[in-house]
Design an enzyme around this catalytic site. Structure first.
Site, PDB file in Angstrom:
ATOM      1  N   LYS A   1       3.361   1.575  -9.277  1.00  0.00           N
ATOM      2  CA  LYS A   1       2.274   0.967 -10.047  1.00  0.00           C
ATOM      3  C   LYS A   1       1.851   1.949 -11.125  1.00  0.00           C
ATOM      4  CE  LYS A   1      -0.205  -2.193  -9.963  1.00  0.00           C
ATOM      5  NZ  LYS A   1      -0.224  -3.373 -10.885  1.00  0.00           N
TER       6      LYS A   1
ATOM      7  N   ASP B   1       3.810  -5.128  -7.781  1.00  0.00           N
ATOM      8  CA  ASP B   1       3.338  -6.511  -7.633  1.00  0.00           C
ATOM      9  C   ASP B   1       4.433  -7.498  -8.068  1.00  0.00           C
ATOM     10  OD1 ASP B   1       2.994  -5.543 -10.220  1.00  0.00           O
ATOM     11  OD2 ASP B   1       1.092  -6.565 -10.587  1.00  0.00           O
TER      12      ASP B   1
ATOM     13  N   ASP C   1       5.641   0.034   3.041  1.00  0.00           N
ATOM     14  CA  ASP C   1       5.082  -0.560   4.260  1.00  0.00           C
ATOM     15  C   ASP C   1       4.835  -2.051   4.038  1.00  0.00           C
ATOM     16  OD1 ASP C   1       3.936  -0.610   6.866  1.00  0.00           O
ATOM     17  OD2 ASP C   1       1.937  -0.492   5.967  1.00  0.00           O
TER      18      ASP C   1
HETATM   19  C1  IPM Z   1       5.052   0.964  10.098  1.00  0.00           C
HETATM   20  C2  IPM Z   1       3.604   0.943  10.556  1.00  0.00           C
HETATM   21  C3  IPM Z   1       2.962   2.315  10.360  1.00  0.00           C
HETATM   22  C4  IPM Z   1       2.971   2.580   8.860  1.00  0.00           C
HETATM   23  C5  IPM Z   1       1.530   2.438  10.933  1.00  0.00           C
HETATM   24  C6  IPM Z   1       1.509   2.232  12.422  1.00  0.00           C
HETATM   25  C7  IPM Z   1       0.884   3.743  10.593  1.00  0.00           C
HETATM   26  O1  IPM Z   1       2.912  -0.076   9.929  1.00  0.00           O
HETATM   27  O2  IPM Z   1       5.837   1.752  10.656  1.00  0.00           O
HETATM   28  O3  IPM Z   1       5.421   0.185   9.225  1.00  0.00           O
HETATM   29  O4  IPM Z   1       2.057   2.146   8.135  1.00  0.00           O
HETATM   30  O5  IPM Z   1       3.903   3.231   8.409  1.00  0.00           O
HETATM   31 MN    MN Z   2       4.164  -1.373   8.739  1.00  0.00          MN
END
Ligand code: IPM
Ligand code: MN
Ligand code: NAD
Length: 347
Positions: free
Chosen positions: A183, A216, A240
């Protein structure tokens, strides 16, 4: 003999990891040694820490870690996940989170007019920086004027090594296409670095069709037409989010696998999903994400033929309707894994 540390963790992790271990053992035979660790929420509640003080030292003696999930409704403090999963990612410097997206069966893809076998890409998520670094604080806590800060940490070393790895991995793939998402339009300092590094690396990999996206727009394109992607590299937080979205493209979180890697050093393999407290302990969880994560681990350990057999047996299960409720079946976790193991032994 390569040694595997097995940490089932919490919730459905305690169901899907035994399932994955039994399938992987059937595929690898006696070529691996498995050692279990009880580092989970119960351990944390007993000891006040998720692992012993020398936990990372213990893990460094293993070639790989097979991990389930972290998360327990009894624990609301942030130091628990930070002291287990994130501690392993950061402490073992597992800077590359590899999350392949490849529906095992046509029926699993929710998009109209797009076949499952047309989707085949990998997300490479930066895994040791970003807002996950834990640098921040609260000031005037609880008051109307409270200040809350979480710093988005991006180092040249961190940004460059994940992007370089992405270019190198894209070179191994048949379509040789790489998308990078940041971003930098809204975060010109932190993510401007991502864009500058991308532009610097591009000339070193002239055979790669490299394209920059704002995150996005990439999220939009992933739903509109995921067939266009081959390899995607992005930041920790965007990775994530985008990989939960991408999990939906392959049948849901129960199907998605991942590996946290420091290439050449060690790897931690885990399903993308969490502890799923809403279904935990009821034999409802889909074990395939964990089973495919074990297959990634076998690949990482050089047991590629065993990995292919695991993947083929999991695909056969889906094809033949041996499915847990999340993907439309009525099989239990244990029964589904037992079927896959039996299929693998007879194939
Ligand atoms: C993942 C999970 C973790 C992350 C959490 C549990 C901290 O969501 O492994 O994708 O955000 O990396
Ligand atoms: Mn995750
Ligand atoms: P989640 O991934 O645990 O669950 C999200 C949804 O997906 C739920 O409806 C759940 O039932 C479903 N689901 C997940 N895994 C499934 C499986 N194997 N089979 C069938 N359905 C499955 O995410 P959440 O509910 O946001 O988080 C629960 C806890 O897990 C939280 O404490 C969170 O921090 C943690 N978490 C851990 C990890 C990890 O260990 N890598 C990943 C994500 C979330």
């Amino acid at each position: 003999m390569p040694r595997i540390a097995v940490i089932a963790g919490d919730g459905v992790g305690r169901e899907v990891i035994p399932a994955a271990v039994r399938v992987a053992r059937a595929a690898a035979g006696d070529r691996l040694e498995w050692v279990e660790f009880d580092w989970n929420a119960d351990y944390y509640l007993r000891h006040g820490a998720a692992m012993p003080p020398d936990g990372l030292e213990q893990l460094r003696r293993f070639e790989a870690i097979l991990f389930g999930a972290v998360g327990d409704p009894r624990i609301t403090t942030h130091d628990y996940a930070a002291g287990l999963l994130l501690k392993m990612r950061f402490g073992l410097d597992l800077y590359a989170n590899l999350r392949p997206v490849r529906p095992l069966d046509d029926r699993l893809c929710p998009l109209r007019g797009i076949r499952g076998d047309e989707i085949d890409f990998v997300v490479l998520r930066e895994n040791t920086e970003g807002p996950y670094a834990g640098m921040g604080g609260n000031f005037k806590t609880g008051r109307g004027e409270e200040v809350a800060v979480e710093l988005d940490i991006n180092t040249r070393l961190g940004v460059e090594r994940i992007q370089r790895l992405a270019f190198e991995m894209a070179r191994q793939r048949s379509r040789r296409r790489l998308a990078m998402a940041d971003k930098s339009n809204a975060m010109p300092h932190a993510h401007g670095l991502w864009l500058r590094v991308f532009r610097e690396l591009q000339p070193q990999f002239p055979e790669i069709e490299a394209r920059h996206y704002y995150a996005d727009a990439l999220a939009y394109q992933l739903v509109r037409d995921p067939r266009q992607f081959d390899m995607i590299v992005t930041t920790n937080l965007f990775g994530d989010l985008l990989t939960d979205l991408a999990a939906a493209l392959q049948g849901g979180l129960g199907m998605a696998a991942s590996g946290n890697l420091h290439p050449g050093r060690m790897g931690l393999f885990e399903p993308v999903h969490g502890s799923a407290p809403d279904i935990a302990g009821r034999n409802l969880a889909n074990p395939i994400g964990a089973i495919l994560s074990a297959a990634l681990m076998l690949d990482f350990l050089g047991l590629d033929a065993a990995a292919r057999r695991v993947e083929a047996s999991a695909a056969a299960a889906v094809r033949e309707g041996v499915a847990t409720p999340d993907i439309g079946g009525n099989w239990g976790t244990a029964e589904c894994a037992a079927w896959i193991e039996k299929r693998l032994r007879s194939a």
